[in-house]
Design a protein around this motif. Structure first.
Motif, PDB file in Angstrom:
ATOM      1  N   ASP A 112       0.709  -1.203   0.055  1.00 33.28           N
ATOM      2  CA  ASP A 112      -0.009   0.149  -0.029  1.00 33.28           C
ATOM      3  C   ASP A 112       0.944   1.147  -0.144  1.00 33.28           C
ATOM      4  O   ASP A 112       0.492   2.264  -0.681  1.00 33.28           O
ATOM      5  N   ASP A 113       1.812   1.238   0.691  1.00 34.73           N
ATOM      6  CA  ASP A 113       2.577   2.454   0.954  1.00 34.73           C
ATOM      7  C   ASP A 113       3.647   2.717  -0.504  1.00 34.73           C
ATOM      8  O   ASP A 113       4.464   3.901  -0.609  1.00 34.73           O
ATOM      9  N   ASP A 114       3.508   1.906  -1.531  1.00 35.54           N
ATOM     10  CA  ASP A 114       4.308   2.020  -2.758  1.00 35.54           C
ATOM     11  C   ASP A 114       3.356   2.678  -3.748  1.00 35.54           C
ATOM     12  O   ASP A 114       3.979   2.848  -4.955  1.00 35.54           O
ATOM     13  N   TRP A 115       2.239   3.413  -3.304  1.00 36.98           N
ATOM     14  CA  TRP A 115       1.341   3.791  -4.311  1.00 36.98           C
ATOM     15  C   TRP A 115       0.867   5.405  -3.991  1.00 36.98           C
ATOM     16  O   TRP A 115       0.428   5.268  -2.860  1.00 36.98           O
ATOM     17  N   SER A 116       1.184   5.989  -4.885  1.00 39.18           N
ATOM     18  CA  SER A 116       0.633   7.673  -4.661  1.00 39.18           C
ATOM     19  C   SER A 116      -0.175   7.725  -6.062  1.00 39.18           C
ATOM     20  O   SER A 116       0.676   7.909  -7.026  1.00 39.18           O
ATOM     21  N   PHE A 117      -1.324   8.175  -5.910  1.00 36.55           N
ATOM     22  CA  PHE A 117      -1.997   8.468  -7.100  1.00 36.55           C
ATOM     23  C   PHE A 117      -2.152   9.799  -7.404  1.00 36.55           C
ATOM     24  O   PHE A 117      -2.677  10.445  -8.437  1.00 36.55           O
ATOM     25  N   GLY A 118      -1.329  10.635  -6.795  1.00 41.20           N
ATOM     26  CA  GLY A 118      -1.490  11.938  -6.840  1.00 41.20           C
ATOM     27  C   GLY A 118      -1.221  12.888  -5.714  1.00 41.20           C
ATOM     28  O   GLY A 118      -1.456  12.308  -4.273  1.00 41.20           O
ATOM     29  N   LEU A 119      -1.133  14.055  -5.791  1.00 42.90           N
ATOM     30  CA  LEU A 119      -1.320  15.154  -4.383  1.00 42.90           C
ATOM     31  C   LEU A 119      -0.183  14.933  -3.443  1.00 42.90           C
ATOM     32  O   LEU A 119      -0.343  15.374  -2.362  1.00 42.90           O
ATOM     33  N   ARG A 121       0.341  12.123  -1.796  1.00 43.42           N
ATOM     34  CA  ARG A 121      -0.162  11.378  -0.614  1.00 43.42           C
ATOM     35  C   ARG A 121       0.011   9.785  -1.088  1.00 43.42           C
ATOM     36  O   ARG A 121      -0.358   9.669  -2.282  1.00 43.42           O
ATOM     37  N   ALA A 122      -0.143   9.007  -0.212  1.00 43.82           N
ATOM     38  CA  ALA A 122      -0.349   7.438  -0.500  1.00 43.82           C
ATOM     39  C   ALA A 122      -1.565   7.351   0.031  1.00 43.82           C
ATOM     40  O   ALA A 122      -1.866   7.021   1.134  1.00 43.82           O
ATOM     41  N   GLN A 123      -2.588   7.187  -0.816  1.00 48.27           N
ATOM     42  CA  GLN A 123      -4.102   7.239  -0.561  1.00 48.27           C
ATOM     43  C   GLN A 123      -4.538   5.791   0.150  1.00 48.27           C
ATOM     44  O   GLN A 123      -5.446   5.843   0.952  1.00 48.27           O
ATOM     45  N   PHE A 124      -3.735   4.962  -0.294  1.00 47.30           N
ATOM     46  CA  PHE A 124      -4.010   3.340   0.646  1.00 47.30           C
ATOM     47  C   PHE A 124      -3.739   3.715   2.011  1.00 47.30           C
ATOM     48  O   PHE A 124      -4.227   3.149   2.762  1.00 47.30           O
ATOM     49  N   VAL A 125      -2.626   4.433   2.339  1.00 44.98           N
ATOM     50  CA  VAL A 125      -2.215   4.563   3.532  1.00 44.98           C
ATOM     51  C   VAL A 125      -2.870   5.680   4.319  1.00 44.98           C
ATOM     52  O   VAL A 125      -3.299   5.166   5.371  1.00 44.98           O
ATOM     53  N   THR A 126      -3.308   6.661   3.732  1.00 46.20           N
ATOM     54  CA  THR A 126      -4.197   7.905   4.278  1.00 46.20           C
ATOM     55  C   THR A 126      -5.506   7.407   4.512  1.00 46.20           C
ATOM     56  O   THR A 126      -6.394   7.910   5.325  1.00 46.20           O
ATOM     57  N   GLY A 127      -6.029   6.352   3.875  1.00 43.57           N
ATOM     58  CA  GLY A 127      -7.408   5.880   3.847  1.00 43.57           C
ATOM     59  C   GLY A 127      -8.255   6.490   2.934  1.00 43.57           C
ATOM     60  O   GLY A 127      -9.553   6.318   3.133  1.00 43.57           O
ATOM     61  N   ASP A 128      -7.641   7.305   2.112  1.00 41.32           N
ATOM     62  CA  ASP A 128      -8.571   7.826   0.842  1.00 41.32           C
ATOM     63  C   ASP A 128      -8.949   6.933   0.040  1.00 41.32           C
ATOM     64  O   ASP A 128     -10.005   7.180  -0.556  1.00 41.32           O
ATOM     65  N   LEU A 129      -8.416   5.797   0.024  1.00 37.50           N
ATOM     66  CA  LEU A 129      -8.867   4.555  -0.717  1.00 37.50           C
ATOM     67  C   LEU A 129      -8.955   3.366   0.083  1.00 37.50           C
ATOM     68  O   LEU A 129      -8.217   3.020   1.090  1.00 37.50           O
TER      69      LEU A 129
END
Length: 129
Positions: A112-119, A121-129
């Motif tokens: 999960d921390d290997d993905w940033s979809f933009g902005l 942030r790492a959206q899987f880590v932040t809970g946005d996804l």
């Protein structure tokens, strides 16, 4: 997500490329139960002389229609992968006339921390996804 990198020999027309990308995406959505708009694909065309894909001793016959998929993804179950392999081959054969013997797929797994979809942030880590 996942990110799918498609390697193929140069020479396919726009309609065939669109059909190929759509077929792969539909198989991915079905196998992994991800949203329709979860689409990240990169098509890389190579000179025909720059692709070598033998059969690892399995007697698989390859043609100029050969396609290699690199799937960069979070961990997937064995069943999800098996369904994806079969789904991609069926879809490419039905929609593009590409034989299953001309389809090779490999997974590159990350977390999960290997993905940033933009902005930033790492959206899987932040809970946005």
């Amino acid at each position: 997500m996942p990110l799918i990198k498609i390697h193929t020999a140069r020479g396919r027309g726009r309609e065939e490329i669109d059909a190929l990308l759509d077929a792969i995406h539909e198989a991915m959505v079905a196998a992994f139960k991800v949203p329709e708009r979860d689409r990240y694909q990169i098509l890389m065309e190579h000179e025909p002389t720059h692709i070598r894909a033998l059969d690892t001793g399995l007697s698989i016959q390859r043609s100029a229609a050969f396609v290699l998929l690199e799937v960069v993804s979070r961990p997937r179950t064995r069943d999800e992968k098996m369904n994806f392999y079969a789904g991609v081959c069926a879809a490419l054969e039905a929609r593009c006339g590409i034989a299953p013997s001309d389809v090779m797929i490999t997974f590159v797994i990350n977390s999960d921390d290997d993905w940033s979809f933009g902005l930033g942030r790492a959206q899987f880590v932040t809970g946005d996804l």
